[in-house]
Design an enzyme around this catalytic site. Structure first.
Site, PDB file in Angstrom:
ATOM      1  CG  ASN A  82      -0.421  -0.149   2.521  1.00  0.00           C
ATOM      2  OD1 ASN A  82       0.612  -0.780   2.700  1.00  0.00           O
ATOM      3  ND2 ASN A  82      -1.080   0.424   3.503  1.00  0.00           N
ATOM      4  CB  CYS A  84      -5.331  -1.452  -1.685  1.00  0.00           C
ATOM      5  SG  CYS A  84      -6.725  -0.784  -0.765  1.00  0.00           S
ATOM      6  CD  GLU A 101      -5.214  -6.069  -0.992  1.00  0.00           C
ATOM      7  OE1 GLU A 101      -4.745  -4.914  -0.954  1.00  0.00           O
ATOM      8  OE2 GLU A 101      -5.953  -6.530  -0.108  1.00  0.00           O
TER       9      GLU A 101
HETATM   10  N1  THU Z   1      -5.357  -1.424   2.486  1.00  0.00           N
HETATM   11  C1  THU Z   1      -4.788  -2.283   1.613  1.00  0.00           C
HETATM   12  O1  THU Z   1      -3.640  -2.118   1.186  1.00  0.00           O
HETATM   13  N2  THU Z   1      -5.528  -3.347   1.191  1.00  0.00           N
HETATM   14  C2  THU Z   1      -6.805  -3.607   1.591  1.00  0.00           C
HETATM   15  O2  THU Z   1      -7.423  -4.544   1.106  1.00  0.00           O
HETATM   16  C3  THU Z   1      -7.443  -2.754   2.596  1.00  0.00           C
HETATM   17  C4  THU Z   1      -6.678  -1.571   3.037  1.00  0.00           C
HETATM   18  C5  THU Z   1      -4.576  -0.266   2.922  1.00  0.00           C
HETATM   19  C6  THU Z   1      -5.113   1.058   2.473  1.00  0.00           C
HETATM   20  C7  THU Z   1      -4.537   1.988   3.511  1.00  0.00           C
HETATM   21  O3  THU Z   1      -3.224   2.356   3.124  1.00  0.00           O
HETATM   22  C8  THU Z   1      -4.447   1.137   4.766  1.00  0.00           C
HETATM   23  O4  THU Z   1      -4.539  -0.218   4.318  1.00  0.00           O
HETATM   24  C9  THU Z   1      -5.544   1.399   5.768  1.00  0.00           C
HETATM   25  O5  THU Z   1      -6.799   1.357   5.199  1.00  0.00           O
END
Ligand code: THU
Length: 127
Positions: free
Chosen positions: A36, A47, A49
């Site tokens: 992320n 995110c 993914e």
């Molecule tokens: N986040 C992800 O990288 N993947 C997810 O599926 C959910 C949330 C990240 C976004 C943000 O940088 C942090 O987690 C908190 O929401």
């Protein structure tokens, strides 16, 4: 899982302090990772993914067989990421989504089709 744990170390999350790593197993055998990446303008954050999906497409690999996501608490992929992952599924191979904690404990292991009921696709469901 090892690749996702390693990718998580590159996460840029100074606002949430929630570090996420993702690793995709592609149909060609490659493993492509992402983390992320947050922004001071919070809504611009990305995110892990989706970072991994875009990296895979950028290196010419488009078909995802599995995704591992790693967080400290074993959190599962958000809805937006499920939809983006589904764009690159293989009709002949269900996509496996695995969430793990830092020590590799599995908190979720499921098929994307079961995690994204009625996901959007032009012409109706694509899986
Ligand atoms: N986040 C992800 O990288 N993947 C997810 O599926 C959910 C949330 C990240 C976004 C943000 O940088 C942090 O987690 C908190 O929401």
């Amino acid at each position: 899982m090892d690749a996702a744990i390693k990718a998580r170390l590159n996460a840029y999350a100074p606002y949430s302090n929630y570090l996420v790593g993702a690793a995709l197993l592609m149909s060609d055998g490659r493993i492509v990772t992402g983390c992320n990446v947050e922004n001071a303008s919070y809504g611009l954050s990305m995110c892990a993914e989706r970072s991994a999906v875009f990296a895979a497409v950028g290196v010419g690999s488009r078909t995802i067989h599995a995704c591992v996501v790693v967080t400290a608490d074993g959190g599962t992929p958000c809805g937006a990421c499920r939809q983006v992952l589904s764009e690159f599924h293989d009709d002949d191979h269900p996509m496996q989504i695995i969430a793990v904690t830092l020590d590799g404990a599995i908190t979720m292991n499921n098929w994307l089709r079961d995690l994204l009921p009625s996901g959007f696709g032009f012409g109706g469901r694509t899986f």
